[in-house]
Design an enzyme around this catalytic site. Structure first.
Site, mmCIF file in Angstrom:
data_model
loop_
_atom_site.group_PDB
_atom_site.id
_atom_site.type_symbol
_atom_site.label_atom_id
_atom_site.label_comp_id
_atom_site.label_asym_id
_atom_site.label_seq_id
_atom_site.Cartn_x
_atom_site.Cartn_y
_atom_site.Cartn_z
ATOM 1 N N ASP A 13 -2.122 -6.761 5.853
ATOM 2 C CA ASP A 13 -2.864 -5.772 5.274
ATOM 3 C C ASP A 13 -3.411 -6.681 4.721
ATOM 4 O O ASP A 13 -4.202 -7.210 4.050
ATOM 5 C CB ASP A 13 -1.526 -6.124 3.510
ATOM 6 C CG ASP A 13 -0.286 -6.170 3.687
ATOM 7 O OD1 ASP A 13 0.229 -4.583 4.089
ATOM 8 O OD2 ASP A 13 0.370 -6.529 3.317
ATOM 9 N N ASP B 274 7.567 -0.386 4.017
ATOM 10 C CA ASP B 274 7.277 -1.423 3.294
ATOM 11 C C ASP B 274 6.819 -1.768 1.546
ATOM 12 O O ASP B 274 6.595 -0.501 0.670
ATOM 13 C CB ASP B 274 5.800 -1.263 3.597
ATOM 14 C CG ASP B 274 3.829 -2.172 3.530
ATOM 15 O OD1 ASP B 274 4.929 -3.346 2.481
ATOM 16 O OD2 ASP B 274 3.244 -2.745 3.669
#
Ligand code: DX5
Ligand code: ZN
Length: 228
Positions: free
Chosen positions: A33, A181
Site C-alpha cells: 500500500d 481490499d
C-alpha cells in the site's frame, strides 16, 4: 479464494522476518500500500519504490507483488514501481486522467495493469476499459489505514464486476482478476468469496498481535474450507 497480505500494519523494522514468516505460512501474493501524503483523506505517507525494491529482493522472484498506488501522480511515477520489481500496478481510477494510456504504458513495460475504485465510485468508471485490465480491485473501506470496518454494501458492485468479467471471459476475452481490499477477516472471508472475489487483501487480519501469521492464515483458510 487467495489471500494477499498487506504489510500496512507490520512492524517495519522487522519487515524481513515478517515477509519470511508470511512465505513460510504459504503466502504467494503480497499487497503493498503506497500512500503519498496527499491522496488519501488522512494524508498519510507509507513507503515507496525503495522499500518495494528491498521487499522484492527479500522474497525472491516467485512471489507475486502488487502495489496499490494511493498517490496523486500514478501517471507520472508508475515506471518507478515497475523498476522496483512489482508484477502488477493498481492505480485509482479517481486519480488518473487517461487510464487506457496508463494500461498501455504498463503493458508495454511488461507489467500487469489493475484499476481500483473507492467505495463511493461507480463501477461505470472502470467498465469501459475492463477488457484491457488484468485486475479490478474493489475497496471495501475508504483507503487510508488498516483495521477499518468492512463495508458489506459493496456486494452489489462486486457482483456487477463479477458478471461483467464472466461475460468477458465467456466471449474469449481477458481473464481479469477480481480483488477486494479492506476490513476482511476470517469471519467475512467466506462471504466475499461467495460474491466471486478471487483475491482478498488482508492486513490487520493476518498481521496482528493475536497470533502468528501462520495461525491467523490457518483460521482464514479454515473458514474458507481450504486444507493447507
Ligand atoms: C487501505 C489499504 C488496505 C488495508 C488493508 O487503505 O488499501 O490494503 O490497509 O488492511 P485491513 O485488512 O486491516 O483493512
Ligand atoms: Zn490496499
Amino acid at each position: 479464494m487467495q489471500v494477499a497480505p498487506s504489510i500496512l500494519t507490520a512492524d517495519y523494522t522487522a519487515l524481513g522476518e515478517t515477509l519470511d514468516e508470511a512465505i513460510d505460512a504459504g503466502i504467494e501474493w503480497i499487497h503493498l500500500d503506497v500512500m503519498d501524503g496527499n491522496w488519501v483523506v488522512n494524508k498519510t505517507i507509507t513507503f515507496g519504490p525503495a522499500l518495494i525494491k528491498s521487499v522484492r529482493n527479500r522474497v525472491g522472484k516467485d512471489i507475486f507483488i502488487d502495489c496499490h498506488l494511493m498517490v496523486t501522480n500514478a501517471e507520472e511515477t508508475w515506471a518507478q514501481y515497475v523498476d522496483a520489481g512489482v508484477d502488477l500496478v493498481i492505480a485509482h481510477v479517481e486519480a488518473v486522467d487517461d487510464f487506457p494510456a496508463l494500461i498501455n504504458n504498463l503493458h508495454e513495460a511488461e507489467c500487469q495493469a489493475g484499476a481500483v475504485l473507492n467505495p463511493a465510485t461507480s463501477a461505470d468508471m472502470i467498465l469501459p476499459f475492463l477488457a484491457d485490465l488484468d485486475l479490478v480491485l474493489v475497496m471495501s473501506v475508504v483507503p487510508g489505514m488498516g483495521g477499518q470496518s468492512f463495508m458489506a454494501e459493496m456486494e452489489g458492485k462486486v457482483r456487477q464486476f463479477r458478471a461483467a468479467i464472466d461475460k468477458q471471459i465467456a466471449a474469449g476475452g481477458r481473464v481479469t482478476k477480481l480483488m477486494i481490499d479492506g476490513g476482511i477477516k476470517h469471519h467475512n472471508s467466506v462471504q466475499v468469496s461467495e460474491w466471486g472475489i478471487e483475491v482478498a487483501v488482508i492486513g490487520s487480519g493476518v498481521i496482528n498481535d493475536n497470533g502468528t501469521i501462520k495461525e491467523n492464515l490457518a483460521q482464514i483458510n479454515d473458514a474458507l474450507g481450504i486444507i493447507s
